[in-house]
Motif scaffolding. Sequence first.
Motif, PDB file in Angstrom:
ATOM      1  N   TRP A 142      29.221 -11.838 -22.463  1.00  0.00           N
ATOM      2  CA  TRP A 142      28.880 -13.184 -22.025  1.00  0.00           C
ATOM      3  C   TRP A 142      27.607 -13.267 -21.193  1.00  0.00           C
ATOM      4  O   TRP A 142      27.066 -14.357 -21.004  1.00  0.00           O
ATOM      5  N   PHE A 143      27.136 -12.141 -20.678  1.00  0.00           N
ATOM      6  CA  PHE A 143      25.983 -12.175 -19.783  1.00  0.00           C
ATOM      7  C   PHE A 143      24.855 -11.304 -20.317  1.00  0.00           C
ATOM      8  O   PHE A 143      25.086 -10.316 -21.021  1.00  0.00           O
ATOM      9  N   ARG A 144      23.641 -11.702 -19.984  1.00  0.00           N
ATOM     10  CA  ARG A 144      22.484 -10.909 -20.356  1.00  0.00           C
ATOM     11  C   ARG A 144      22.544  -9.523 -19.704  1.00  0.00           C
ATOM     12  O   ARG A 144      23.238  -9.317 -18.721  1.00  0.00           O
ATOM     13  N   LYS A 145      21.775  -8.622 -20.267  1.00  0.00           N
ATOM     14  CA  LYS A 145      21.775  -7.262 -19.744  1.00  0.00           C
ATOM     15  C   LYS A 145      21.269  -7.206 -18.303  1.00  0.00           C
ATOM     16  O   LYS A 145      21.672  -6.336 -17.535  1.00  0.00           O
ATOM     17  N   ASP A 146      20.380  -8.147 -17.951  1.00  0.00           N
ATOM     18  CA  ASP A 146      19.862  -8.161 -16.578  1.00  0.00           C
ATOM     19  C   ASP A 146      20.657  -9.092 -15.672  1.00  0.00           C
ATOM     20  O   ASP A 146      20.199  -9.455 -14.595  1.00  0.00           O
ATOM     21  N   GLU A 147      21.857  -9.489 -16.107  1.00  0.00           N
ATOM     22  CA  GLU A 147      22.725 -10.343 -15.298  1.00  0.00           C
ATOM     23  C   GLU A 147      24.072  -9.698 -14.994  1.00  0.00           C
ATOM     24  O   GLU A 147      24.988 -10.359 -14.522  1.00  0.00           O
ATOM     25  N   ASP A 442      21.826   6.118 -23.884  1.00  0.00           N
ATOM     26  CA  ASP A 442      21.369   6.124 -22.494  1.00  0.00           C
ATOM     27  C   ASP A 442      21.056   4.689 -22.075  1.00  0.00           C
ATOM     28  O   ASP A 442      20.815   3.818 -22.915  1.00  0.00           O
ATOM     29  N   TYR A 443      21.055   4.461 -20.760  1.00  0.00           N
ATOM     30  CA  TYR A 443      20.683   3.131 -20.279  1.00  0.00           C
ATOM     31  C   TYR A 443      19.181   2.917 -20.472  1.00  0.00           C
ATOM     32  O   TYR A 443      18.368   3.801 -20.205  1.00  0.00           O
ATOM     33  N   THR A 444      18.816   1.734 -20.947  1.00  0.00           N
ATOM     34  CA  THR A 444      17.414   1.318 -21.014  1.00  0.00           C
ATOM     35  C   THR A 444      17.303  -0.064 -20.362  1.00  0.00           C
ATOM     36  O   THR A 444      18.279  -0.808 -20.333  1.00  0.00           O
ATOM     37  N   PRO A 445      16.129  -0.418 -19.829  1.00  0.00           N
ATOM     38  CA  PRO A 445      15.958  -1.763 -19.257  1.00  0.00           C
ATOM     39  C   PRO A 445      16.185  -2.833 -20.315  1.00  0.00           C
ATOM     40  O   PRO A 445      16.183  -2.542 -21.522  1.00  0.00           O
TER      41      PRO A 445
END
Length: 453
Positions: A142-147, A442-445
């Motif tokens: 439900w939320f953006r990756k930067d939220e 892996d995590y990416t921005p």
Amino acid sequence: MEGNEENVNDNKNKIKNLKKYKRRYIMGLFLFLIFMITYADRENIAIAFTAFSGPLNINLVEYGVLTTAFFITYTIFQIPGGMMSERFGPRKIMTVAVAWWSTFTIMTGASIDYIMMLLSRLFFGAGEAPSFPTESNITSRWFRKDESSKSGMFTMAGTFAGPILGVLLATYILVTIGWRYIFYIFGIMGIILIAIYFIVIRDNPEDTKWISKSESEYIIESFSNQKERGHNTKEIAPWGKLLKNGRFWALGIAHFSSDAVLYVMLTLLPIYLEEVRHFSASSLYLIGTLPWIIAIIAVILSGLFMDRGIKKGHSLFVTRSIPIIISSILCTVFLLLGATAVNSTLAVIWLSLGLAMIAPEQVTAWSIGANIGGIFSGTYGGWLNFLGNFSGITVPLIATILASRINWTVALSFVAIILLLMAISYGLMKPDKSFAPGIIPDYTPPADILSKK
């Protein structure tokens, strides 16, 4: 050149318009309300203890067993709850969970003896178990990756508001119509809330009529790899690789130490304030809510601060680990000061600041599963809370034994020292690296950050 400028302006206008419409935050409101009820239901038994302990002949250690009973089933069903949210979708699983635990909240109030109350708390714990793993799965959809921290902010604000609601409303109910009605009223509130949730919410924003297509795309486009975003799947997380990864264990151990503070405050703080600091039941309206009010402020600031770092493209180590390491050390110091303070008012202030210092980890706990779990975010959330809630099984019980046989200063100091595990764990965890390389990315921005670079 003119065409490129027009495209840039169109994109800017699109983003500007999308920022005006944040209907996905209605899901955040539901998370806030659900977890406020969740933690109010847990706090209620501490508020009612002095009223039912005499009629039901329950002493302090037996009360510790009641809290442990809840955490036994709550812990056991964490991972299955998370896996079910991945398989059947968070809407169904959250609905069943809230309806189940609300029913056994009512049964707690109907208890006629210790055994019936013990059984009610066991079933109550089983019902609450899927809630946090399912929340992690909701966040990844439900939320953006930067939220993700913002989602955790809604959840943890509700978590910390729950004890305030519990203290204020439950105390009022207790002194006006009796302790049983605390559980009756809160159980009914939970059932009404989840009925509305089931009608309004769907598994994904793109399946929800009141979410625009543009807003759904705005969420989806933040993920460069769609395996990073949750969806219904029959795949099972690679447990063999995960359990062999020491950093995966560190994730759970960190939450164990953070939850130690949360659950001791939740289950024992009202008793401590009455029996040791000699605050009257009526004064708990103010004193008993102060730690949670300060904690809510800390949660909101933590969520906003950490998401800002994500939006700027910083790593999870910078945006998650470093704030948590600093806050865990401060939490240890504040709890020790609160445990040894001579002045009761000063003790409450120190303990309140100690509770506030676990806010960065609590927000991270329910965002990091979405950040690094992807389609297995429910499993990650379940694992996190599985280990985390061993503190609920053990720490309040040990604390009550230490308080009964030695004193409360020793009990609270014991909890404070556990917090050092959190600093060590986040220092070693390296959250940007996958716990199962080749299977989970892996995590990416966020994708839009990568495109700018």
